[in-house]
Design an enzyme around this catalytic site. Structure first.
Site, PDB file in Angstrom:
ATOM      1  N   TYR A  24     -99.618  56.328  37.285  1.00 43.32           N
ATOM      2  CA  TYR A  24    -100.156  55.749  36.050  1.00 43.32           C
ATOM      3  C   TYR A  24     -99.668  54.323  35.783  1.00 43.32           C
ATOM      4  O   TYR A  24    -100.046  53.726  34.773  1.00 43.32           O
ATOM      5  CB  TYR A  24     -99.816  56.664  34.865  1.00 43.32           C
ATOM      6  CG  TYR A  24    -100.402  58.056  35.006  1.00 43.32           C
ATOM      7  CD1 TYR A  24    -101.777  58.240  35.034  1.00 43.32           C
ATOM      8  CD2 TYR A  24     -99.582  59.176  35.151  1.00 43.32           C
ATOM      9  CE1 TYR A  24    -102.333  59.501  35.193  1.00 43.32           C
ATOM     10  CE2 TYR A  24    -100.115  60.443  35.304  1.00 43.32           C
ATOM     11  CZ  TYR A  24    -101.483  60.598  35.325  1.00 43.32           C
ATOM     12  OH  TYR A  24    -102.035  61.841  35.487  1.00 43.32           O
ATOM     13  N   HIS A 102    -110.309  56.988  32.623  1.00 42.95           N
ATOM     14  CA  HIS A 102    -109.108  57.547  33.260  1.00 42.95           C
ATOM     15  C   HIS A 102    -108.382  56.432  33.989  1.00 42.95           C
ATOM     16  O   HIS A 102    -109.006  55.634  34.698  1.00 42.95           O
ATOM     17  CB  HIS A 102    -109.481  58.649  34.261  1.00 42.95           C
ATOM     18  CG  HIS A 102    -110.178  59.785  33.585  1.00 42.95           C
ATOM     19  ND1 HIS A 102    -109.517  60.681  32.799  1.00 42.95           N
ATOM     20  CD2 HIS A 102    -111.484  60.111  33.533  1.00 42.95           C
ATOM     21  CE1 HIS A 102    -110.379  61.539  32.300  1.00 42.95           C
ATOM     22  NE2 HIS A 102    -111.584  61.217  32.719  1.00 42.95           N
TER      23      HIS A 102
HETATM   24  O1  CA2 Z   1    -105.870  59.254  34.942  1.00 45.17           O
HETATM   25  C1  CA2 Z   1    -105.918  59.558  33.755  1.00 45.17           C
HETATM   26  O2  CA2 Z   1    -105.968  58.717  32.860  1.00 45.17           O
HETATM   27  C2  CA2 Z   1    -105.853  61.030  33.343  1.00 45.17           C
HETATM   28  O3  CA2 Z   1    -106.738  61.218  32.248  1.00 45.17           O
HETATM   29  C3  CA2 Z   1    -104.424  61.278  32.912  1.00 45.17           C
HETATM   30  C4  CA2 Z   1    -104.152  62.739  32.578  1.00 45.17           C
HETATM   31  C5  CA2 Z   1    -104.616  63.652  33.703  1.00 45.17           C
HETATM   32  O4  CA2 Z   1    -104.460  65.005  33.322  1.00 45.17           O
HETATM   33  C6  CA2 Z   1    -106.063  63.399  34.073  1.00 45.17           C
HETATM   34  O5  CA2 Z   1    -106.404  64.237  35.144  1.00 45.17           O
HETATM   35  C7  CA2 Z   1    -106.268  61.957  34.470  1.00 45.17           C
HETATM   36  C8  CA2 Z   1    -102.656  62.967  32.366  1.00 45.17           C
HETATM   37  C9  CA2 Z   1    -102.083  62.160  31.278  1.00 45.17           C
HETATM   38  C10 CA2 Z   1    -100.601  62.314  31.361  1.00 45.17           C
HETATM   39  O6  CA2 Z   1    -100.047  61.028  31.356  1.00 45.17           O
HETATM   40  C11 CA2 Z   1     -98.775  60.887  31.802  1.00 45.17           C
HETATM   41  C12 CA2 Z   1     -98.316  59.610  31.825  1.00 45.17           C
HETATM   42  C13 CA2 Z   1     -97.049  59.363  32.274  1.00 45.17           C
HETATM   43  C14 CA2 Z   1     -96.243  60.414  32.675  1.00 45.17           C
HETATM   44  C15 CA2 Z   1     -96.700  61.699  32.642  1.00 45.17           C
HETATM   45  C16 CA2 Z   1     -97.984  61.941  32.185  1.00 45.17           C
END
Ligand code: CA2
Length: 151
Positions: A24, A102
Site C-alpha cells: 500500500y 483501490h
Molecule cells: O488496494 C486497496 O485499496 C484495497 O481496497 C485495500 C483493502 C483490501 O482488502 C482490498 O482487497 C484492496 C485493505 C485495506 C487495508 O489497508 C491496510 C493498509 C495498511 C496496512 C494494513 C491494511
C-alpha cells in the site's frame, strides 16, 4: 456554492503508511486526504473525506452524499469490496456517479480479491495506481460533471 465530492475509505485504511508498505506504499490516510483536497481545489470542488471500520457508517455517508446531490463519490471500500452486498445496494440506490478506487491492483493479488460487489454498480473502477488513483477519480468526476453541463 462549491460542489462537493465525498471520498470514503473502508476498514483498516486508517492503517495506511503504518503496515504493509510493500502493498500500500508509505503514504498515510492524512496524505491521501491532502492529495484529494489538492486535486479538488484545482476544479473548485470541496471534499468531504471520511474513513470508517464500520459498514453501517459507510452506508450512512453514501446515503448522505446522494441526499445532498454531491457531484460524485469516490470509495475505497477496503475488504468490504469483496463481501458487502449492503454497500453495493447503497451505491446502486444513490443517483450520483460513484468511482471505486483501490490502491493495489486487486487482480494481481489473491483470487478472493478479484471479485468486487461494487464494480457492477459503480460508474468506473480504478486500481493499481497507488494513492494517485484517488486524484484520478476526482479528475474523472470533474470531467464527467463538465461534460454533463455542456451537453
Ligand atoms: O488496494 C486497496 O485499496 C484495497 O481496497 C485495500 C483493502 C483490501 O482488502 C482490498 O482487497 C484492496 C485493505 C485495506 C487495508 O489497508 C491496510 C493498509 C495498511 C496496512 C494494513 C491494511
Amino acid at each position: 456554492m462549491a460542489k462537493t465530492i465525498y471520498v470514503l475509505n473502508g476498514p483498516n485504511l486508517n492503517l495506511l503508511g503504518m503496515r504493509e508498505p510493500e502493498t500500500y506504499g508509505h503514504a498515510t490516510l492524512k496524505d491521501v486526504e491532502k492529495l484529494c483536497r489538492d486535486a479538488a481545489k484545482r476544479h473548485k470542488i470541496v471534499i468531504a473525506f471520511h474513513q470508517s471500520n464500520h459498514e453501517g457508517e459507510l452506508i450512512d455517508w453514501i446515503h448522505e452524499a446522494g441526499a445532498k446531490k454531491a457531484l460524485g463519490l469516490v470509495i475505497n471500500p477496503g475488504g468490504y469490496t469483496h463481501s458487502s452486498v449492503a454497500i453495493r445496494d447503497a451505491v446502486a440506490a444513490v443517483n450520483i456517479p460513484v468511482i471505486e478506487v483501490h490502491i493495489s491492483n486487486i487482480f494481481a493479488r489473491e483470487d478472493f480479491r478479484h471479485f468486487s460487489h461494487i464494480a457492477p454498480v459503480a460508474k468506473a473502477t480504478l486500481c493499481g495506481f497507488g494513492i494517485t488513483g484517488y486524484a484520478l477519480a476526482i479528475d474523472g468526476l470533474a470531467a464527467l460533471a463538465g461534460t454533463k453541463r455542456r451537453s
